[in-house]
Design a protein around this motif. Structure first.
Motif, short mmCIF file in Angstrom:
data_model
loop_
_atom_site.label_atom_id
_atom_site.label_comp_id
_atom_site.label_asym_id
_atom_site.label_seq_id
_atom_site.Cartn_x
_atom_site.Cartn_y
_atom_site.Cartn_z
N VAL A 7 -4.94 9.66 -5.59
CA VAL A 7 -6.00 9.80 -6.57
C VAL A 7 -6.54 8.39 -6.76
N LEU A 8 -7.83 8.19 -6.49
CA LEU A 8 -8.39 6.84 -6.53
C LEU A 8 -8.30 6.24 -7.93
N PRO A 9 -7.67 5.05 -8.05
CA PRO A 9 -7.56 4.39 -9.35
C PRO A 9 -8.85 3.68 -9.76
N ALA A 10 -9.76 3.50 -8.81
CA ALA A 10 -11.04 2.83 -9.04
C ALA A 10 -12.04 3.34 -8.02
N ALA A 11 -13.30 3.13 -8.30
CA ALA A 11 -14.35 3.53 -7.35
C ALA A 11 -14.27 2.69 -6.09
N LEU A 12 -14.73 3.24 -4.98
CA LEU A 12 -14.82 2.48 -3.74
C LEU A 12 -16.03 2.93 -2.94
N SER A 13 -16.42 2.10 -2.00
CA SER A 13 -17.48 2.45 -1.06
C SER A 13 -16.81 2.83 0.25
N SER A 18 -20.74 5.63 -2.16
CA SER A 18 -19.97 5.34 -3.37
C SER A 18 -19.13 6.56 -3.75
N VAL A 19 -17.84 6.32 -3.98
CA VAL A 19 -16.90 7.38 -4.34
C VAL A 19 -16.31 7.02 -5.71
N PRO A 20 -16.38 7.92 -6.68
CA PRO A 20 -15.90 7.59 -8.02
C PRO A 20 -14.38 7.60 -8.14
N SER A 23 -11.33 10.56 -7.62
CA SER A 23 -11.49 11.39 -6.42
C SER A 23 -10.21 11.35 -5.60
N LEU A 24 -10.02 12.33 -4.74
CA LEU A 24 -8.87 12.34 -3.84
C LEU A 24 -9.23 11.60 -2.56
N LEU A 25 -8.34 10.73 -2.13
CA LEU A 25 -8.50 10.00 -0.87
C LEU A 25 -7.43 10.47 0.09
N LEU A 26 -7.84 10.96 1.24
CA LEU A 26 -6.91 11.36 2.29
C LEU A 26 -7.09 10.41 3.46
N ILE A 27 -6.02 9.84 3.92
CA ILE A 27 -6.04 8.94 5.08
C ILE A 27 -5.12 9.57 6.11
N LEU A 60 1.00 6.56 6.85
CA LEU A 60 0.90 6.34 5.41
C LEU A 60 -0.37 5.54 5.13
N GLY A 61 -0.88 5.63 3.90
CA GLY A 61 -2.08 4.88 3.58
C GLY A 61 -2.44 4.96 2.12
N LEU A 62 -3.18 3.94 1.66
CA LEU A 62 -3.70 3.92 0.30
C LEU A 62 -4.85 2.94 0.16
N PHE A 63 -5.54 3.05 -0.97
CA PHE A 63 -6.62 2.14 -1.35
C PHE A 63 -6.08 1.17 -2.39
N ASP A 64 -6.31 -0.12 -2.18
CA ASP A 64 -5.93 -1.16 -3.14
C ASP A 64 -7.18 -1.57 -3.92
#
Length: 125
Positions: A7-13, A18-20, A23-27, A60-64
């Motif tokens: 679950v994205l802790p912050a918005a990203l491009s 632009s993704v708020p 949102s769910l991020l799947l990698i 494995l993966g995530l957004f920082d």
């Protein structure tokens, strides 16, 4: 499924879209090369997608949110590696050899220190 879900802790491009936050991020590695996909958690609608520049066989993966980058782990290298990926372009920014096999592992980001925690099915250490 081999990859990461967050679950994205912050918005990203992602791929220029632009993704708020929230949102769910799947990698994942279901495509070749691998890709990241953002999905609306309420409707399941696809919000954005970004194919990576290389095939990492992502396990494995995530957004920082601090760096604004994606981090993905690959278990098909020797040694296994953690890659830093630009979510806008899919380009590899950096790579770090890991001191253990990750196989079917997972990754988390400590909310206070920003340190990565990587789990593996291959070691008890």
């Amino acid at each position: 499924f081999s990859g990461g879900l967050q679950v994205l802790p912050a918005a990203l491009s992602l791929g220029g879209t632009s993704v708020p936050a929230g949102s769910l991020l799947l990698i994942g590695a279901q495509t070749n090369p691998d890709r990241a996909v953002a999905v609306d958690p309420e409707t399941g609608a696809l919000l954005a997608s970004r194919t990576f520049a290389n095939d990492y066989a992502t396990t494995l993966g995530l957004f920082d949110p601090v760096s604004g980058h994606l981090f993905v782990g690959s278990s098909n290298r020797n040694p296994d590696r953690l890659y830093e990926i630009d979510p806008a372009t899919g380009a590899e920014l950096a790579a770090l050899d890991l001191p253990f096999d990750i196989s079917d592992g997972g990754i988390a980001l400590h909310p206070e220190t920003g340190h990565f925690w990587i789990g593996t099915t291959q070691s008890r250490d």
